[in-house]
Design a protein around this motif. Structure first.
Motif, PDB file in Angstrom:
ATOM      1  N   HIS A 155       0.827  -1.200   0.000  1.00 36.62           N
ATOM      2  CA  HIS A 155       0.000   0.000   0.000  1.00 36.62           C
ATOM      3  C   HIS A 155       0.868   1.261   0.000  1.00 36.62           C
ATOM      4  O   HIS A 155       0.597   2.225  -0.738  1.00 36.62           O
ATOM      5  N   GLU A 156       1.909   1.264   0.824  1.00 34.35           N
ATOM      6  CA  GLU A 156       2.816   2.423   0.893  1.00 34.35           C
ATOM      7  C   GLU A 156       3.537   2.640  -0.435  1.00 34.35           C
ATOM      8  O   GLU A 156       3.718   3.775  -0.887  1.00 34.35           O
ATOM      9  N   LEU A 157       3.931   1.528  -1.066  1.00 32.73           N
ATOM     10  CA  LEU A 157       4.632   1.621  -2.343  1.00 32.73           C
ATOM     11  C   LEU A 157       3.715   2.201  -3.424  1.00 32.73           C
ATOM     12  O   LEU A 157       4.129   3.080  -4.200  1.00 32.73           O
ATOM     13  N   ALA A 159       2.153   6.770  -6.742  1.00 34.05           N
ATOM     14  CA  ALA A 159       1.071   7.703  -7.092  1.00 34.05           C
ATOM     15  C   ALA A 159       1.527   9.155  -6.896  1.00 34.05           C
ATOM     16  O   ALA A 159       1.192  10.036  -7.705  1.00 34.05           O
ATOM     17  N   LYS A 160       2.296   9.397  -5.850  1.00 27.03           N
ATOM     18  CA  LYS A 160       2.825  10.751  -5.617  1.00 27.03           C
ATOM     19  C   LYS A 160       3.765  11.162  -6.747  1.00 27.03           C
ATOM     20  O   LYS A 160       3.733  12.300  -7.220  1.00 27.03           O
ATOM     21  N   MET A 161       4.594  10.222  -7.178  1.00 23.94           N
ATOM     22  CA  MET A 161       5.504  10.516  -8.282  1.00 23.94           C
ATOM     23  C   MET A 161       4.720  10.808  -9.565  1.00 23.94           C
ATOM     24  O   MET A 161       5.068  11.734 -10.323  1.00 23.94           O
ATOM     25  N   GLN A 162       3.688  10.046  -9.801  1.00 21.59           N
ATOM     26  CA  GLN A 162       2.875  10.275 -10.996  1.00 21.59           C
ATOM     27  C   GLN A 162       2.256  11.669 -10.973  1.00 21.59           C
ATOM     28  O   GLN A 162       2.243  12.376 -11.988  1.00 21.59           O
ATOM     29  N   ILE A 222       7.752  -3.817 -10.469  1.00 19.93           N
ATOM     30  CA  ILE A 222       7.331  -3.373 -11.799  1.00 19.93           C
ATOM     31  C   ILE A 222       5.830  -3.133 -11.848  1.00 19.93           C
ATOM     32  O   ILE A 222       5.359  -2.117 -12.368  1.00 19.93           O
ATOM     33  N   GLU A 223       5.051  -4.063 -11.289  1.00 16.35           N
ATOM     34  CA  GLU A 223       3.591  -3.982 -11.440  1.00 16.35           C
ATOM     35  C   GLU A 223       3.005  -2.701 -10.834  1.00 16.35           C
ATOM     36  O   GLU A 223       2.276  -1.979 -11.515  1.00 16.35           O
ATOM     37  N   PRO A 224       3.310  -2.370  -9.568  1.00  9.98           N
ATOM     38  CA  PRO A 224       2.748  -1.119  -9.030  1.00  9.98           C
ATOM     39  C   PRO A 224       3.292   0.126  -9.726  1.00  9.98           C
ATOM     40  O   PRO A 224       2.581   1.129  -9.866  1.00  9.98           O
ATOM     41  N   ALA A 225       4.546   0.078 -10.177  1.00 12.64           N
ATOM     42  CA  ALA A 225       5.117   1.235 -10.876  1.00 12.64           C
ATOM     43  C   ALA A 225       4.381   1.490 -12.191  1.00 12.64           C
ATOM     44  O   ALA A 225       4.032   2.628 -12.515  1.00 12.64           O
ATOM     45  N   VAL A 226       4.133   0.427 -12.933  1.00 16.34           N
ATOM     46  CA  VAL A 226       3.427   0.559 -14.212  1.00 16.34           C
ATOM     47  C   VAL A 226       1.985   0.998 -13.979  1.00 16.34           C
ATOM     48  O   VAL A 226       1.433   1.814 -14.725  1.00 16.34           O
ATOM     49  N   LEU A 227       1.374   0.484 -12.922  1.00 23.71           N
ATOM     50  CA  LEU A 227       0.005   0.863 -12.593  1.00 23.71           C
ATOM     51  C   LEU A 227      -0.103   2.369 -12.348  1.00 23.71           C
ATOM     52  O   LEU A 227      -1.126   2.991 -12.676  1.00 23.71           O
ATOM     53  N   LYS A 228       0.957   2.952 -11.792  1.00 21.45           N
ATOM     54  CA  LYS A 228       0.943   4.375 -11.457  1.00 21.45           C
ATOM     55  C   LYS A 228       1.727   5.229 -12.458  1.00 21.45           C
ATOM     56  O   LYS A 228       2.191   6.311 -12.138  1.00 21.45           O
ATOM     57  N   GLY A 229       1.842   4.739 -13.678  1.00 20.02           N
ATOM     58  CA  GLY A 229       2.279   5.606 -14.764  1.00 20.02           C
ATOM     59  C   GLY A 229       3.732   5.578 -15.176  1.00 20.02           C
ATOM     60  O   GLY A 229       4.145   6.383 -16.022  1.00 20.02           O
TER      61      GLY A 229
END
Length: 227
Positions: free
Chosen positions: A171-173, A178-181, A205-212
């Motif tokens: 969740h934190e990641l 999301a903040k970076m996006q 990779i998965e959460p990073a791609v999800l957030k742009g």
């Protein structure tokens, strides 16, 4: 034991799966193969398997590889490590991209020492979790540095890069990415050519791609454990 070509194929498949889950267009996220500490022969194997973007963390090691492989003219070299003032000339002369610009002094030196007809493409490194020991500008410092970079003739600002704090919950990641996006979209609204958000590595990779994320940095999953 898997070959580099096989591991590269698996990494690309994982990236494509993450893109599909995030409803991202195919090939909208680039794979940067992080080749630090790996021999030139490993880079050649990845190149022969179709990889063209390579990232290096250490200036002299990276420069040696750029020189050794200069006949492979379509390789795109990314410098992703911290930059000391006395190493900016080498970076400016040999790399296509720099992900780790975090202060005006470094940006100014890179611009002054870039003599290629093509501008050096740069990302601002953001210390998104505000860790005392980590490089990067704080989120509220992005605008000031972006304005300074935009005035330098031999640099082209292309976006942001971040390395999240380790040991975050899922969740934190997601929240960090999301903040970076949000910061990246804000920058995009103010400058032309802002098309790159470099975040995400083998394990996230998965959460990073999800957030742009538009570029993920993968080393071990392609080249194996570092020597």
């Amino acid at each position: 034991m898997e070959t580099i070509a096989e591991r590269l194929k698996s990494a690309l498949e994982s990236l494509n799966e993450a893109s599909q889950k995030a409803n991202r267009a195919p090939n909208s996220v680039q794979l940067l193969a992080v080749s630090k500490t790996k021999p030139v022969s490993d880079i050649v194997l990845a190149y022969e398997a179709g990889q063209r973007l390579f990232g290096e963390n250490y200036v002299q090691e990276g420069v040696d590889k750029v020189k050794a492989l200069q006949q492979l003219s379509d390789i795109e070299w990314h410098f992703i490590g911290p930059i000391q003032s006395n190493k900016t000339k080498l970076v400016a002369e040999h790399f296509d991209w720099v992900h780790s610009v975090d202060r005006r002094k470094i940006a100014k030196r890179l611009s002054e020492q870039r003599h290629d007809s093509c501008a050096l493409k740069v990302l601002i490194q953001v210390n998104i979790n505000e860790e005392p020991s980590k490089s990067g500008v704080l989120p509220n410092e992005i605008d000031e540095l972006a304005e300074q970079i935009s005035e330098l003739p031999n640099l082209q600002l292309r976006g942001l890069m971040a390395i999240p704090a380790s040991q975050q919950s899922s969740h934190e990641l997601l929240d960090t990415f999301a903040k970076m996006q949000h910061l990246w979209l804000d920058l995009q609204s103010k400058y032309q050519n802002i098309d790159t958000l470099s975040m995400g590595m083998s394990a996230d990779i998965e959460p990073a791609v999800l957030k742009g994320s538009t570029m993920v940095r993968v080393g071990t999953a392609i080249f194996g454990a570092r020597n």
